[in-house]
Design an enzyme around this catalytic site. Sequence first.
Site, PDB file in Angstrom:
ATOM      1  N   HIS A 206      48.819  41.627  38.245  1.00 34.89           N
ATOM      2  CA  HIS A 206      48.104  40.053  38.276  1.00 34.89           C
ATOM      3  C   HIS A 206      48.241  39.207  39.022  1.00 34.89           C
ATOM      4  CE1 HIS A 206      52.488  39.104  36.332  1.00 34.89           C
ATOM      5  NE2 HIS A 206      51.487  37.817  36.550  1.00 34.89           N
TER       6      HIS A 206
HETATM    7  C1  UD1 Z   1      50.275  33.311  34.300  1.00 31.47           C
HETATM    8  C2  UD1 Z   1      51.198  32.722  34.924  1.00 31.47           C
HETATM    9  C3  UD1 Z   1      52.260  33.493  35.621  1.00 31.47           C
HETATM   10  C4  UD1 Z   1      52.613  34.110  34.605  1.00 31.47           C
HETATM   11  C5  UD1 Z   1      51.172  34.858  33.804  1.00 31.47           C
HETATM   12  C6  UD1 Z   1      52.100  36.200  33.221  1.00 31.47           C
HETATM   13  C7  UD1 Z   1      51.007  30.004  36.100  1.00 31.47           C
HETATM   14  C8  UD1 Z   1      50.639  29.637  37.643  1.00 31.47           C
HETATM   15  N1  UD1 Z   1      50.722  31.484  35.771  1.00 31.47           N
HETATM   16  O1  UD1 Z   1      49.226  34.249  35.110  1.00 31.47           O
HETATM   17  O2  UD1 Z   1      52.886  33.177  36.627  1.00 31.47           O
HETATM   18  O3  UD1 Z   1      53.492  35.596  35.944  1.00 31.47           O
HETATM   19  O4  UD1 Z   1      50.698  33.841  33.429  1.00 31.47           O
HETATM   20  O5  UD1 Z   1      50.608  36.751  32.385  1.00 31.47           O
HETATM   21  O6  UD1 Z   1      51.331  29.288  35.523  1.00 31.47           O
HETATM   22  N2  UD1 Z   1      42.554  35.091  30.884  1.00 31.47           N
HETATM   23  C9  UD1 Z   1      42.205  35.233  29.942  1.00 31.47           C
HETATM   24  N3  UD1 Z   1      42.371  35.343  28.652  1.00 31.47           N
HETATM   25  C10 UD1 Z   1      43.896  34.664  28.456  1.00 31.47           C
HETATM   26  C11 UD1 Z   1      44.805  34.354  29.145  1.00 31.47           C
HETATM   27  C12 UD1 Z   1      43.890  34.418  30.709  1.00 31.47           C
HETATM   28  O7  UD1 Z   1      41.254  36.239  30.145  1.00 31.47           O
HETATM   29  O8  UD1 Z   1      44.347  34.847  27.558  1.00 31.47           O
HETATM   30  C13 UD1 Z   1      42.186  35.147  31.842  1.00 31.47           C
HETATM   31  C14 UD1 Z   1      41.552  34.020  32.319  1.00 31.47           C
HETATM   32  O9  UD1 Z   1      40.077  34.134  33.488  1.00 31.47           O
HETATM   33  C15 UD1 Z   1      42.425  32.608  33.125  1.00 31.47           C
HETATM   34  C16 UD1 Z   1      42.927  33.581  34.462  1.00 31.47           C
HETATM   35  O10 UD1 Z   1      42.597  34.945  32.945  1.00 31.47           O
HETATM   36  O11 UD1 Z   1      41.541  31.993  34.118  1.00 31.47           O
HETATM   37  C17 UD1 Z   1      44.574  33.264  34.275  1.00 31.47           C
HETATM   38  O12 UD1 Z   1      45.426  32.836  33.634  1.00 31.47           O
HETATM   39  P1  UD1 Z   1      45.763  31.987  33.994  1.00 31.47           P
HETATM   40  O13 UD1 Z   1      46.646  31.706  32.759  1.00 31.47           O
HETATM   41  O14 UD1 Z   1      45.741  30.497  34.751  1.00 31.47           O
HETATM   42  O15 UD1 Z   1      47.077  32.545  34.954  1.00 31.47           O
HETATM   43  P2  UD1 Z   1      47.937  33.969  35.110  1.00 31.47           P
HETATM   44  O16 UD1 Z   1      47.066  34.820  35.482  1.00 31.47           O
HETATM   45  O17 UD1 Z   1      47.768  34.856  33.226  1.00 31.47           O
END
Ligand code: UD1
Length: 356
Positions: A206
């Site tokens: 991820h």
């Molecule tokens: C975040 C953390 C990362 C951690 C990971 C664990 C930061 C910078 N990154 O990354 O360090 O390893 O969480 O999972 O804080 N999305 C959904 N549903 C959700 C959450 C996210 O669809 O419930 C999608 C969205 O398109 C979003 C993308 O995932 O834009 C990324 O989510 P985000 O929370 O920004 O970062 P992670 O990649 O989850």
Amino acid sequence: MRIAYVVGTRPNFVKTAPVIGAMRARLPEGRHAVVHTGQHYDRLMSEVFLEELGVPAPDYMLEVGSGSHAEQTARVIERLEPVLAQENPDLVIVPGDVNSTLAAALTAAKMQIPVAHVEAGLRSFDRTMPEELNRIVTDQLAEQLFIHSPEASDNLHAEGVPAERIHLVGNTMIDTLVALEGRFRAAQAAQKLGVAPGDYLLVTLHRPALVDGPLLAETIARLATLAREMPVVFPVHPRTRAMLAAIDSEHPGLLLTEPLGYLDFLSLLADAGAVLTDSGGIQEETTYLGIPCLTLRANTERPITITAGTNTLLGLDPAAIAQIPQALSQRPAKRPVPPPLWDGHAAERIAEVVAR
Ligand code: UD1
């Protein structure tokens, strides 16, 4: 004593659940307020975890959702400030290294509220990782730094953190694993997916460095080739799911699933022949369980999982996936002794320090 716990993402819940439990037991008269920033919000990324881990329903939901780093961080800061003003806690506890962690530490520190950081002192020395910036800033702001391995102490000393703020307590993510081991061992997730225990490669990917660019397509192609030799099970993070849809990739032979709950995921992890990952926490969980872990990254902030555990750094190079069968056949079957204090009691040590 009034404590606020600020969590936002899937791994935050795993790291904080035992801390909340131990703190409640140690300080039953205290106020224990749980704030969920909403960085992760899908049911499979959030509620399922809170339920399985026995975290009480959060007292506050900030619902910050997704966005750029600046947007996400700013929303947490803006929405957390009035909550802390109302709660007036004596301590704010933050876990890990995600944007919610940094935002909460900054908000509390500016309000002169002491911050405790769980999982402090980890460093990849790679400032292109957003998490590295979050770690460095959070550790500078925190008054109590709870660490799970000795090199974290060296890292913090090198950044000028005084020794009296650093407490080697062990690993709260392993507390959760130990507490739920009976339940996840009974979950039989491999059987439910139709793969034989001990036989398959479990994959999680991820990180932006891997999934947000051209490496993803190559990684999927390599995994599809590997799947002709061994079953490949891949629970897909929403970020990765979106990028896979964007590149319209074929993935013949790969067993892709939705994100799994904690119990099913740990069941699959414990029964895997090996794990390929870019996650931080999974490097630790495989080390504890003695499962070979192949990390598809150029570096790790968790070197103890290499020196004392089962982790091997493959580099940020999908071509390395081709070596996996050979690497596994040559591996001595060892169940290493877990690092000191990765014993299921880290959260109790944290509660002891805070109560003092
Ligand atoms: C975040 C953390 C990362 C951690 C990971 C664990 C930061 C910078 N990154 O990354 O360090 O390893 O969480 O999972 O804080 N999305 C959904 N549903 C959700 C959450 C996210 O669809 O419930 C999608 C969205 O398109 C979003 C993308 O995932 O834009 C990324 O989510 P985000 O929370 O920004 O970062 P992670 O990649 O989850």
